[in-house]
Design an enzyme around this catalytic site. Structure first.
Site, PDB file in Angstrom:
ATOM      1  N   ARG A  14       9.920  -3.720   4.312  1.00  9.53           N
ATOM      2  CA  ARG A  14       9.164  -2.471   4.262  1.00  9.53           C
ATOM      3  C   ARG A  14       8.388  -2.226   5.557  1.00  9.53           C
ATOM      4  O   ARG A  14       8.063  -3.168   6.275  1.00  9.53           O
ATOM      5  CB  ARG A  14       8.195  -2.444   3.075  1.00  9.53           C
ATOM      6  N   HIS A  21      -4.719  -2.669   4.275  1.00 12.85           N
ATOM      7  CA  HIS A  21      -5.891  -3.407   3.778  1.00 12.85           C
ATOM      8  C   HIS A  21      -6.656  -2.575   2.746  1.00 12.85           C
ATOM      9  O   HIS A  21      -7.881  -2.531   2.740  1.00 12.85           O
ATOM     10  CB  HIS A  21      -6.788  -3.868   4.938  1.00 12.85           C
ATOM     11  N   ASP A  23      -4.729  -2.335  -0.538  1.00 10.86           N
ATOM     12  CA  ASP A  23      -4.077  -2.648  -1.826  1.00 10.86           C
ATOM     13  C   ASP A  23      -4.871  -3.631  -2.673  1.00 10.86           C
ATOM     14  O   ASP A  23      -4.991  -3.469  -3.890  1.00 10.86           O
ATOM     15  CB  ASP A  23      -2.613  -3.107  -1.643  1.00 10.86           C
ATOM     16  N   GLY A 104       8.754 -12.887  10.022  1.00 12.22           N
ATOM     17  CA  GLY A 104       7.376 -12.958  10.509  1.00 12.22           C
ATOM     18  C   GLY A 104       6.963 -11.830  11.436  1.00 12.22           C
ATOM     19  O   GLY A 104       5.999 -11.956  12.181  1.00 12.22           O
ATOM     20  N   GLY A 106       6.132  -8.753  10.341  1.00 10.91           N
ATOM     21  CA  GLY A 106       5.303  -7.780   9.641  1.00 10.91           C
ATOM     22  C   GLY A 106       6.127  -6.755   8.873  1.00 10.91           C
ATOM     23  O   GLY A 106       5.624  -5.714   8.484  1.00 10.91           O
ATOM     24  N   SER A 108       7.683  -7.664   6.056  1.00 10.03           N
ATOM     25  CA  SER A 108       7.743  -8.247   4.710  1.00 10.03           C
ATOM     26  C   SER A 108       9.022  -9.029   4.451  1.00 10.03           C
ATOM     27  O   SER A 108       9.646  -8.892   3.390  1.00 10.03           O
ATOM     28  CB  SER A 108       7.559  -7.164   3.635  1.00 10.03           C
ATOM     29  N   SER A 109       9.381  -9.876   5.402  1.00  8.66           N
ATOM     30  CA  SER A 109      10.555 -10.726   5.178  1.00  8.66           C
ATOM     31  C   SER A 109      10.317 -11.671   3.997  1.00  8.66           C
ATOM     32  O   SER A 109      11.256 -11.969   3.251  1.00  8.66           O
ATOM     33  CB  SER A 109      10.897 -11.512   6.443  1.00  8.66           C
ATOM     34  N   ASP A 150       3.656  -5.231  -0.644  1.00  6.70           N
ATOM     35  CA  ASP A 150       4.946  -5.619  -0.066  1.00  6.70           C
ATOM     36  C   ASP A 150       5.990  -5.840  -1.157  1.00  6.70           C
ATOM     37  O   ASP A 150       7.117  -5.340  -1.077  1.00  6.70           O
ATOM     38  CB  ASP A 150       4.792  -6.906   0.758  1.00  6.70           C
ATOM     39  N   TYR A 199      -6.699 -12.838   7.081  1.00  8.25           N
ATOM     40  CA  TYR A 199      -6.431 -12.001   5.906  1.00  8.25           C
ATOM     41  C   TYR A 199      -7.337 -12.412   4.746  1.00  8.25           C
ATOM     42  O   TYR A 199      -7.989 -11.577   4.110  1.00  8.25           O
ATOM     43  CB  TYR A 199      -4.955 -12.135   5.508  1.00  8.25           C
TER      44      TYR A 199
HETATM   45  C1  GLA Z   1       0.014  -7.799   4.029  1.00  5.36           C
HETATM   46  C2  GLA Z   1      -0.163  -8.057   2.523  1.00  5.36           C
HETATM   47  C3  GLA Z   1      -0.269  -6.746   1.750  1.00  5.36           C
HETATM   48  C4  GLA Z   1      -1.300  -5.807   2.375  1.00  5.36           C
HETATM   49  C5  GLA Z   1      -1.106  -5.711   3.885  1.00  5.36           C
HETATM   50  C6  GLA Z   1      -2.207  -4.927   4.553  1.00  5.36           C
HETATM   51  O1  GLA Z   1       1.249  -7.199   4.274  1.00  5.36           O
HETATM   52  O2  GLA Z   1       0.908  -8.823   2.027  1.00  5.36           O
HETATM   53  O3  GLA Z   1      -0.556  -7.007   0.393  1.00  5.36           O
HETATM   54  O4  GLA Z   1      -2.603  -6.209   2.049  1.00  5.36           O
HETATM   55  O5  GLA Z   1      -1.031  -6.977   4.510  1.00  5.36           O
HETATM   56  O6  GLA Z   1      -2.152  -3.595   4.163  1.00  5.36           O
END
Ligand code: GLA
Length: 343
Positions: A14, A21, A23, A104, A106, A108-109, A150, A199
């Site tokens: 995705r 930041h 969700d 890795g 960003g 969402s692998s 994600d 995070y």
């Molecule tokens: C990562 C987390 C998500 C979300 C984003 C920031 O991708 O896995 O749940 O919090 O950071 O939006």
């Protein structure tokens, strides 16, 4: 009894177009599932899950009763173990993992791997249940207290649409992507080294703010300003304004006010950089250059931050040029929901 037929499951990665930041405080986000993703092909049977991956040297071999996914080696097998621990399939499986996602970056692998593994191991439920199971798997595997964005995007993706996620009600509303716009993802080249610790710290800061002013989803800017601690004040201000920007962006797309849509994207980046402090100088520099490029409405960091991919929303006719101007730039077509038993 004849052996169970082979299973082939695909799950997409995705990009988050806006709403980062938010969700994990029940806020709003607007991600899009992308064409790139992960395929898991297995023969069900046996009492372990054994997978080889096209981008890893060592296989993942996971017992069905695995109890500590975070301690499993090699590290990528932790995600498989997280799914096995959350799903507890009745039988094992042997097969392969192939992916078109950069690991890795960003995109969402890890969520795509979890969703594809869960489907391949026989998960049987709706997209929200699938996402919740995979979110638990991610927590157990990585220790990172991620939100649902994600996994829910990977599990519920819709072709040609952004997904408006309400992370409090967990409603997923497809928002058509105007055909005259495109999303271009460009890798900053920076690895997301600090992401996990930072995070967890950001999430804890949001919880601390909520302890004083109540749910950030319901908070106003005045509530955020009332926080005594300047760090918590900035974190809360980001979340409150980012939720509003998600809705403003959806409205601007709907009314074809593309200048406004671009302005909102630029503000989102500034808020993540200044108030939430999850950007980096390299990412800021790339965002600034993309914002200057012809045909770009606006650019911003996307996802957890600290490096990885930057996205820009462009006029469709400019997208190919924007993508080719940057090494590794790609136009990211959206992609529908993960498909089950595709073989
Ligand atoms: C990562 C987390 C998500 C979300 C984003 C920031 O991708 O896995 O749940 O919090 O950071 O939006």
């Amino acid at each position: 009894m004849s052996p169970a037929p082979p299973v082939r499951a695909f799950a997409p990665g995705r990009v988050n177009v806006i709403g980062d930041h938010t969700d994990y405080t029940g806020g709003l986000a607007l991600p899009m599932a992308i064409a790139e993703g992960t395929t898991v092909a297995v023969e069900p049977g046996g009492d372990v899950v054994r997978l080889v991956s096209d981008c890893e040297t060592e296989p993942a071999i996971v017992a069905l009763d695995v109890s500590e996914p975070a301690g499993v080696t090699p590290p990528w097998a932790r995600y498989v173990a997280g799914v096995v621990a959350a799903l507890r399939p009745a039988q094992g499986a042997t097969g392969t993992v192939t992916t078109t996602l950069p690991v890795g970056a960003g995109l969402s692998s890890s969520a795509a791997l979890e969703v594809a593994v869960a489907l391949a191991l026989g998960f049987d439920g709706d997209a929200l249940e699938l996402a919740q199971l995979c979110q638990r798997a991610e927590h157990a595997a990585s220790g990172v207290p991620c939100g649902i964005m994600d996994q829910l995007t990977s599990a519920a993706g819709v072709d040609g649409a952004l997904l408006l996620l309400d992370c409090r009600s967990l409603a997923v509303t497809p928002v058509p992507m105007p055909p005259d716009l495109a999303v271009v993802a460009v890798h900053s080249g920076q690895r997301r080294a600090l992401a996990a610790t930072a995070y967890a710290e950001r999430r804890a800061q949001c919880e601390a703010a909520e302890g004083e002013i109540g749910p950030l989803r319901d908070a106003t800017l005045a509530d955020a300003s009332a926080l005594a601690d300047p760090v918590l004040r900035r974190r809360a201000r980001h979340v409150v304004t980012e939720n509003a920007r998600v809705l403003a962006f959806v409205d601007a797309l709907g009314s074809r006010e593309y200048d406004e849509a671009g302005r909102v994207l630029v503000e989102s980046h500034a808020s993540l950089r200044d108030d939430f402090e999850v950007s980096t100088p390299e990412v800021d520099d790339l965002v600034a250059r993309l914002n200057q490029a012809d045909g770009v409405l606006g650019a911003r960091m996307t996802g957890g931050g600290f490096g990885g991919v930057v996205l820009s929303v462009c006029h469709a006719e400019a997208a190919a040029q924007v993508a080719t101007a940057y090494e590794g730039g790609v136009v990211v077509p959206s992609r529908g929901a993960s498909c089950r038993n595709a073989s």
